[in-house]
Motif scaffolding. Structure first.
Motif, short mmCIF file in Angstrom:
data_model
loop_
_atom_site.label_atom_id
_atom_site.label_comp_id
_atom_site.label_asym_id
_atom_site.label_seq_id
_atom_site.Cartn_x
_atom_site.Cartn_y
_atom_site.Cartn_z
N THR B 93 -7.24 21.19 -19.23
CA THR B 93 -6.13 20.59 -19.97
C THR B 93 -4.83 21.30 -19.65
OG1 THR B 93 -7.69 20.16 -21.74
CG2 THR B 93 -5.38 19.90 -22.28
N ALA B 94 -4.94 22.62 -19.41
CA ALA B 94 -3.74 23.41 -19.13
C ALA B 94 -3.06 22.93 -17.84
CB ALA B 94 -4.10 24.89 -19.03
N VAL B 95 -3.87 22.42 -16.89
CA VAL B 95 -3.32 22.06 -15.58
C VAL B 95 -2.23 21.00 -15.73
CG1 VAL B 95 -3.85 21.15 -13.30
CG2 VAL B 95 -5.49 22.64 -14.47
N GLU B 96 -2.61 19.84 -16.27
CA GLU B 96 -1.61 18.77 -16.41
C GLU B 96 -0.75 18.95 -17.65
OE1 GLU B 96 -1.05 16.45 -14.11
OE2 GLU B 96 -2.72 17.24 -12.92
N GLY B 97 -1.39 19.43 -18.74
CA GLY B 97 -0.70 19.50 -20.02
C GLY B 97 0.50 20.41 -19.97
N ASN B 98 0.35 21.58 -19.34
CA ASN B 98 1.47 22.51 -19.31
C ASN B 98 2.62 21.97 -18.46
OD1 ASN B 98 2.58 25.44 -18.03
ND2 ASN B 98 2.28 25.30 -20.24
N VAL B 99 2.27 21.25 -17.38
CA VAL B 99 3.33 20.65 -16.55
C VAL B 99 4.08 19.60 -17.37
CG1 VAL B 99 3.82 19.41 -14.43
CG2 VAL B 99 1.95 21.05 -14.49
N MET B 100 3.31 18.80 -18.13
CA MET B 100 3.94 17.80 -18.99
C MET B 100 4.90 18.46 -19.97
SD MET B 100 0.98 15.01 -19.92
CE MET B 100 2.07 13.96 -20.89
N ALA B 101 4.46 19.58 -20.59
CA ALA B 101 5.30 20.27 -21.56
C ALA B 101 6.59 20.76 -20.90
CB ALA B 101 4.54 21.44 -22.18
N LYS B 102 6.45 21.28 -19.67
CA LYS B 102 7.63 21.79 -18.98
C LYS B 102 8.58 20.67 -18.60
CE LYS B 102 5.88 26.17 -17.34
NZ LYS B 102 4.88 26.73 -16.42
N ASN B 103 8.01 19.46 -18.41
CA ASN B 103 8.86 18.31 -18.08
C ASN B 103 9.43 17.65 -19.33
OD1 ASN B 103 8.21 18.75 -15.47
ND2 ASN B 103 6.72 17.10 -15.31
N GLY B 104 9.23 18.27 -20.50
CA GLY B 104 9.77 17.70 -21.71
C GLY B 104 8.90 16.62 -22.33
N ARG B 105 7.62 16.56 -21.92
CA ARG B 105 6.73 15.57 -22.51
C ARG B 105 5.60 16.24 -23.29
NH1 ARG B 105 4.78 12.81 -17.64
NH2 ARG B 105 3.68 11.34 -18.95
N GLY B 231 3.19 35.72 -21.75
CA GLY B 231 2.98 34.29 -21.62
C GLY B 231 4.19 33.59 -22.19
N GLU B 232 4.58 32.49 -21.57
CA GLU B 232 5.78 31.82 -22.03
C GLU B 232 5.40 30.57 -22.81
OE1 GLU B 232 9.62 29.41 -20.49
OE2 GLU B 232 8.15 30.11 -19.03
N ILE B 233 5.88 30.48 -24.03
CA ILE B 233 5.59 29.31 -24.86
C ILE B 233 6.65 28.25 -24.56
CG2 ILE B 233 5.26 28.45 -27.19
CD1 ILE B 233 4.86 31.39 -28.04
N VAL B 234 6.17 27.07 -24.19
CA VAL B 234 7.11 25.97 -23.96
C VAL B 234 7.32 25.25 -25.29
CG1 VAL B 234 7.53 23.93 -22.56
CG2 VAL B 234 6.02 25.71 -21.71
N PRO B 235 8.57 25.11 -25.74
CA PRO B 235 8.79 24.42 -27.01
C PRO B 235 8.39 22.94 -26.91
CG PRO B 235 10.88 24.96 -25.95
CD PRO B 235 9.81 25.59 -25.13
N ILE B 236 7.94 22.37 -28.04
CA ILE B 236 7.53 20.97 -28.03
C ILE B 236 8.76 20.09 -27.90
CG2 ILE B 236 6.33 19.15 -29.29
CD1 ILE B 236 4.92 21.23 -30.88
N ARG B 237 8.73 19.20 -26.93
CA ARG B 237 9.83 18.24 -26.81
C ARG B 237 9.27 16.83 -26.70
NH1 ARG B 237 13.15 21.67 -22.56
NH2 ARG B 237 11.01 21.74 -21.84
#
Lengths: 160, 502
Positions: B93-105, B231-237
């Protein structure tokens, strides 16, 4: 990754450790005094089997540590290890279990918490101390009065 | 309909205010520990065992089940926002999910994970409801020889399928079996591996081993690796309400993930990692835009999360009907049953039907609670990730020593905890999977008992395992699981050398 070493010391140590463990289990099983009625499937069969299994995997890891690096199970570590942190936690745990009964859960618990936090690189002693005291006192009161567990009161007996 | 009547009875048990409270407590705690790295459901349930010993077993199990499901919901949040999986089933889940979070999704990723978990969890629970009675009928055909063969199968699958390599899995399993030997042999009273230490006569408690491997071993490992601490926490967007497009792209992966995950959990195949990986690659192959994978494809979150939760549900089927744990958490749950003198297996469904069906009904309720807890409240949970690591591990070790000490009020258990912790550190450092060790520890004793019982019935005739058709079939499958990968590798190596020679 470190450059190719002639053999993997960790792999060899793991292999020999497993062989030793297998030997201990084999010896322990061979020393059992079994009444003849149980001779067929007694309490020894499983230990012998496990000892054999440990010997096989132990021999495998020991042998494997000499093969070319690409086929090695246990490769050289590609990261630095903070041995100091490990020693602090190890010592903290050993001191904790020795002072738990004489000094009591509260003092031992605060010590352990601060020791672990220190090992993980925290230098905010005041913050750690406050958190530790709150957490330890709350859990002591909660578990002893609320859930009826017996935790050693130690020298603070009667205070909480 | 027999099943529906039992299930209705179960709901009657589960909706009493007390049991609803246990369910809420379990799901809330489960979400929290799922989100926190370094603490998982197996460890938490192990720590709760001494505390819950005096509780009503139905309430305790409803809480444990909520915790077990909740941890899987929570761990997806950590995967997506921190790129560190809270549990092993959320690695992918981290693979795609973290990229999505970084893209603001990030919000959409959290939503598809939570709704996917809900869909899979609910479908998985429906499958439990109807499969469990069938498994019970099958289990009634089992004698000691069949049980032993089944356990051998479980041993081979967990060592072959969990972790990096077969040799590592077997080593871990053997270590667990060896620890399980310590103590007094039940049938003869013979002390084994006790080295004349009085405290070892009662054996090494599974709680000590689980806490040592999971908490102490993990803490030592994390302390030894300063590079893994930050570890860097990506804020929810973004909006938590998925767009029509996102719904359209999510619902099929949810269903496919469920279909993949449940059988992996239900068969003694162990683990949630494999179905999540399979689901990821299946979604990538079926996608019309495979190039999006790796850049934040929502299917890569929806499918694996559903597979993860369905596998978690599936694991409960062999646990409840056969008493066969196929994951570390299931092994601890089996220990919980033993604590209450309950024996999971076909008889549990008749002797403790209130408990079993109350438990199953509470899984439906728990899933609804978890959807509510995780979807609108995700922002609140994320604050848990702000706990500084020194305080987190200080707290974990404080409660670990507390739980282990209160098992027998003995500091000797803390010495054992320390030693098992060192073992856990070494296993973690050299990539040995921990779950086979825990399963071997609890299943080893049961397997030995069945083995000796079978041979006593057959008067020492060892062919009993091969003359019973069911037992033989199970042993053949076990051998295939064991030999299959070796054979495959041998053939691959042969093809390789043939190619280089030609």
């Amino acid at each position: 990754m470190k450059p190719d070493t002639p053999k993997s010391a960790a792999g060899l140590a793991i292999g020999l450790g497993l062989l030793l463990l297998g030997g201990i289990i084999f010896y322990d099983a061979s020393q059992m005094q079994i009444p003849p009625t149980y001779a067929k499937v007694g309490p020894q069969a499983f230990p012998y089997f496990i000892a054999l299994g440990l010997a096989v995997v132990g021999a495998y890891f020991a042998w494997n540590s000499w093969t070319p690096a690409a086929r090695r199970e246990i490769a050289a570590e590609g990261f630095t290890t903070d041995w100091r942190a490990l020693l602090i936690i190890g010592a903290g745990l050993l001191i904790h279990l020795n002072i738990l009964k004489p000094l009591g859960f509260v003092i031992a618990g605060v010590f352990l918490f601060m020791c672990i936090a220190f090992a993980f690189g925290s230098r905010s002693f005041v913050r750690d101390g406050i958190v530790a005291v709150i957490l330890v006192v709350l859990s002591y009161v909660g578990f002893t009065h609320g859930l009826g567990l017996q935790l050693p009161p130690g020298i603070l007996a009667g205070l909480l | 309909m027999d099943v529906l009547a039992s299930l209705l009875q179960g709901f009657a048990t589960a909706v009493t205010p007390m049991n609803l409270m246990w369910c809420l407590l379990g799901t809330t705690l489960g979400t929290a520990i799922g989100i926190l790295p370094g603490i998982g459901p197996a460890l938490t349930i192990a720590l709760l065992l001494p505390i819950t010993a005096k509780l009503d077993p139905t309430g305790a199990f409803i809480m444990f089940a909520g915790l077990y499901y909740g941890a899987m919901y929570g761990s997806s949040t950590t995967s997506i926002l921190l790129n560190t999986p809270g549990e092993s089933g959320s690695i992918i889940t981290a693979v795609e999910g973290n990229v999505m979070a970084k893209n603001g999704r990030g919000a959409a990723a959290l939503a598809t994970a939570a709704i996917g978990s809900f869909v899979a969890g609910t479908l998985g629970t429906i499958a439990i409801t109807f499969l469990a009675p069938l498994f019970v009928k099958l289990a009634l055909l089992f004698g000691p020889a069949e049980y032993f063969a089944l356990m051998v199968l479980a041993f081979t699958t967990v060592s072959a399928l969990l972790g990096l390599s077969l040799s590592r899995g077997i080593t871990s399993l053997l270590l667990g079996l060896a620890i399980g030997l310590v103590g007094t042999d039940v049938l003869t009273g013979q002390p084994r591996l006790t080295f004349d230490i009085l405290s070892l006569l009662r054996g090494i408690d599974i709680v000590v081993v689980a806490v040592g491997l999971f908490a102490v071993g993990e803490a030592l490992y994390m302390a030894s690796r300063p590079d893994m601490r930050a570890g860097e926490i990506v804020p929810i967007r973004g909006s938590i309400f998925m767009t029509a497009e996102e719904w359209r792209r999510s619902w099929k992966p949810w269903l496919r993930g469920t279909a993949l995950g449940f059988p992996f959990g239900a068969l003694p195949a162990g683990g949630t990692e494999i179905p999540t990986f399979l689901s990821y690659f299946l979604e990538k192959r079926m996608s019309k835009k495979p190039e999006e994978f790796g850049k934040g494809a929502i299917e890569g979150v929806a499918g694996p999360e559903a597979a993860n939760n369905a596998a978690v549900a599936g694991v409960l089927v062999p646990l409840l009907t056969l008493g066969l744990p196929t994951s570390a958490t299931a092994a601890i749950l089996l220990a919980a049953f033993e604590q209450y003198n309950l024996k999971p297996g076909p008889l549990l469904f008749s002797s403790s039907s209130t408990l079993v069906w109350g438990l199953i009904a509470s899984l439906y309720i728990g899933n609804v609670m978890l959807l509510i807890l995780n979807l609108p409240l995700a922002g609140l949970w994320v604050r848990l990730l702000a706990i500084p690591q020194p305080l987190l591990y200080g707290g974990i070790l404080l409660f670990s020593t507390l739980g282990v000490y209160s098992l027998n009020n003995s500091t000797f258990d803390l010495v054992l905890l320390f030693l098992v912790g060192i073992l856990g550190f070494l296993m973690r450092r050299y990539d040995f999977p921990v779950a086979p060790c825990i399963i071997g520890l609890i299943l080893g004793r049961l397997a030995e008992a069945q083995f000796r019982r079978a041979l006593t019935i057959s008067q020492g005739d060892a062919t009993v395992f091969f003359t019973h058709p069911l037992s033989l079939a199970l042993l053949i499958i076990a051998a295939l699981v064991f030999v299959g990968p070796l054979f495959y590798r041998w053939r691959a190596a042969k093809l390789q050398s043939a190619k280089t020679a030609g």
